[in-house]
Enzyme design. Structure first.
Site, PDB file in Angstrom:
ATOM      1  N   LYS A 173     -34.071 -19.059  -5.063  1.00 48.12           N
ATOM      2  CA  LYS A 173     -35.381 -18.558  -4.612  1.00 48.12           C
ATOM      3  C   LYS A 173     -36.060 -19.665  -3.815  1.00 48.12           C
ATOM      4  O   LYS A 173     -36.767 -20.503  -4.380  1.00 48.12           O
ATOM      5  CB  LYS A 173     -36.225 -18.143  -5.816  1.00 48.12           C
ATOM      6  N   GLU A 206     -35.565 -22.092  -8.309  1.00 50.02           N
ATOM      7  CA  GLU A 206     -36.665 -22.014  -7.334  1.00 50.02           C
ATOM      8  C   GLU A 206     -37.247 -23.386  -7.011  1.00 50.02           C
ATOM      9  O   GLU A 206     -38.121 -23.870  -7.725  1.00 50.02           O
ATOM     10  CB  GLU A 206     -37.786 -21.100  -7.857  1.00 50.02           C
TER      11      GLU A 206
HETATM   12  P1  13P Z   1     -45.341 -15.884  -4.530  1.00 48.79           P
HETATM   13  O1  13P Z   1     -44.486 -14.858  -3.815  1.00 48.79           O
HETATM   14  O2  13P Z   1     -46.773 -15.470  -4.704  1.00 48.79           O
HETATM   15  O3  13P Z   1     -45.161 -17.266  -3.965  1.00 48.79           O
HETATM   16  O4  13P Z   1     -44.817 -15.921  -6.036  1.00 48.79           O
HETATM   17  C1  13P Z   1     -43.473 -15.966  -6.254  1.00 48.79           C
HETATM   18  C2  13P Z   1     -43.199 -16.829  -7.398  1.00 48.79           C
HETATM   19  O5  13P Z   1     -42.567 -16.408  -8.341  1.00 48.79           O
HETATM   20  C3  13P Z   1     -43.697 -18.221  -7.350  1.00 48.79           C
HETATM   21  O6  13P Z   1     -43.135 -18.940  -8.382  1.00 48.79           O
END
Ligand code: 13P
Length: 341
Positions: free
Chosen positions: A219, A177
């Site tokens: 992600k 991510e």
């Molecule tokens: P959000 O969808 O609130 O951005 O959170 C997702 C997430 O895991 C952020 O690290």
């Protein structure tokens, strides 16, 4: 026989299913609870998350996996059943956030580096025993005057790659991510440029770290203007630019892309995903891995009261269903409003 990395990654992005990011750290969940006037105690955090994981319709039909926080993966429901077992019983996969947060980066003023690599191999072994089959590590890239710098992008991409290698060595699917924040006043094209730069570097470092792309999930953020930008854009423009950026950066071997919501409103996050899926023409399944955009409504409906559990579950089920429809390109404002009415 344990399921392979590739099988788990594939299941995480199964048709019409997505991930629930319920991995708020203690300080983040406190902020969410403050907003609804609930004290952030061990028991309240348990009751809240138990409410979500016992939302049978949502969990069975729309949620392929749940990202947990360290406290939650060890926590039991009120009746003593481990919360992990509730997730598994609903046919969903437990996952774990393993990073220790974004900290100010020495040598890169105004930027952060995500910490948590030391001892991570050992931690993965324990998390596997506790039931985790995938993990998450979030790098945070902010856009501002003179930032991001290559210093920060490179360090964060290398940390993501080291994390991913340790995860795969422990037979755990890494969610990679790299989040480009939407906090600034920059326009959508600046977000495109930074997201492209970050993703190019991340996949370069994943290659150097010998990551098996078939056994990971990306992600990313969507390509959107900063929240404070005077130039807001249409849903279609976000969808087109996000797809274009990802097609330019993400190898087709990656088995799935699960977006973060990043501070978009519930309905925006749903509408953007739906618009992308309708456009199509890309090689990976695309779905959601939302935190706020799945939980804001159930948090409000629940507000810490036992008598509101059914209402909280209904709100969660509705959002999960809307995002499931979006992941199939079948969502519409009419469907959204019919249910809400
Ligand atoms: P959000 O969808 O609130 O951005 O959170 C997702 C997430 O895991 C952020 O690290």
């Amino acid at each position: 026989m344990t399921a392979s990395l590739d099988e788990i990654a594939y299941k995480m992005c199964a048709d019409g299913k997505g991930l629930l990011a319920a991995d708020e750290s203690s300080s983040t969940i406190k902020k969410r609870f403050d907003a609804i006037g609930v004290e952030s105690t061990f028991e309240n955090r348990r009751d809240y998350r138990e409410m979500l994981f016992r939302s049978d319709e949502a969990m069975r039909n729309y949620i392929s996996g749940v990202i947990l926080y360290d406290e939650t993966i060890r926590q039991n429901a009120k009746d003593g059943t481990p919360l992990v077992k509730l997730i598994e019983a609903a046919g969903s996969i437990p996952g774990i956030k393993v990073d220790l947060g974004a900290k100010p980066q020495a040598g890169a003023p105004g930027e952060t580096i995500t910490e948590g690599l030391d001892g991570l191999g050992e931690r993965f072994k324990e998390y596997y025993e506790l039931g985790a089959r995938f993990a998450k590590w979030r790098a945070v890239i902010d856009i501002g005057t003179h930032i991001p710098s290559y210093t920060s992008i490179l360090a964060n991409a290398q940390a993501l790659a080291r994390y991913a290698a340790l995860a795969q060595a422990a037979n755990i699917v890494p969610i990679v991510e790299p989040e480009v924040l939407m906090d600034g006043d920059h326009d959508i094209d600046r977000c495109y440029e930074v997201t492209e730069w970050v993703l190019k570097e991340v996949f370069q470092q994943l290659f150097y770290a010998r990551i098996r792309l078939e056994g990971m999930v990306l992600k990313p953020n969507m390509v959107v203007p900063g929240k404070k930008s005077p130039k807001q854009v249409s849903v279609e423009e976000v969808a087109e630019k996000t797809i274009r950026c990802l097609k330019n950066c993400v190898p087709s071997a990656v088995p799935g892309i699960a977006f973060l919501s990043g501070g978009q409103s519930d309905e925006e996050a749903t509408a953007h995903l739906d618009a992308m899926v309708r456009i199509g023409g890309y090689p990976w399944p695309m779905t959601f891995s939302y935190g706020r955009a799945l939980q804001a409504a159930p948090q409000k409906a629940w507000s810490g009261k036992a008598e509101n559990v059914a209402a909280g579950q209904a709100a969660f089920t509705h959002r999960a269903r809307m995002n499931s429809l979006a992941a199939l390109g079948q969502w519409s404002v009419e469907i959204e409003q019919k249910k809400a009415a």
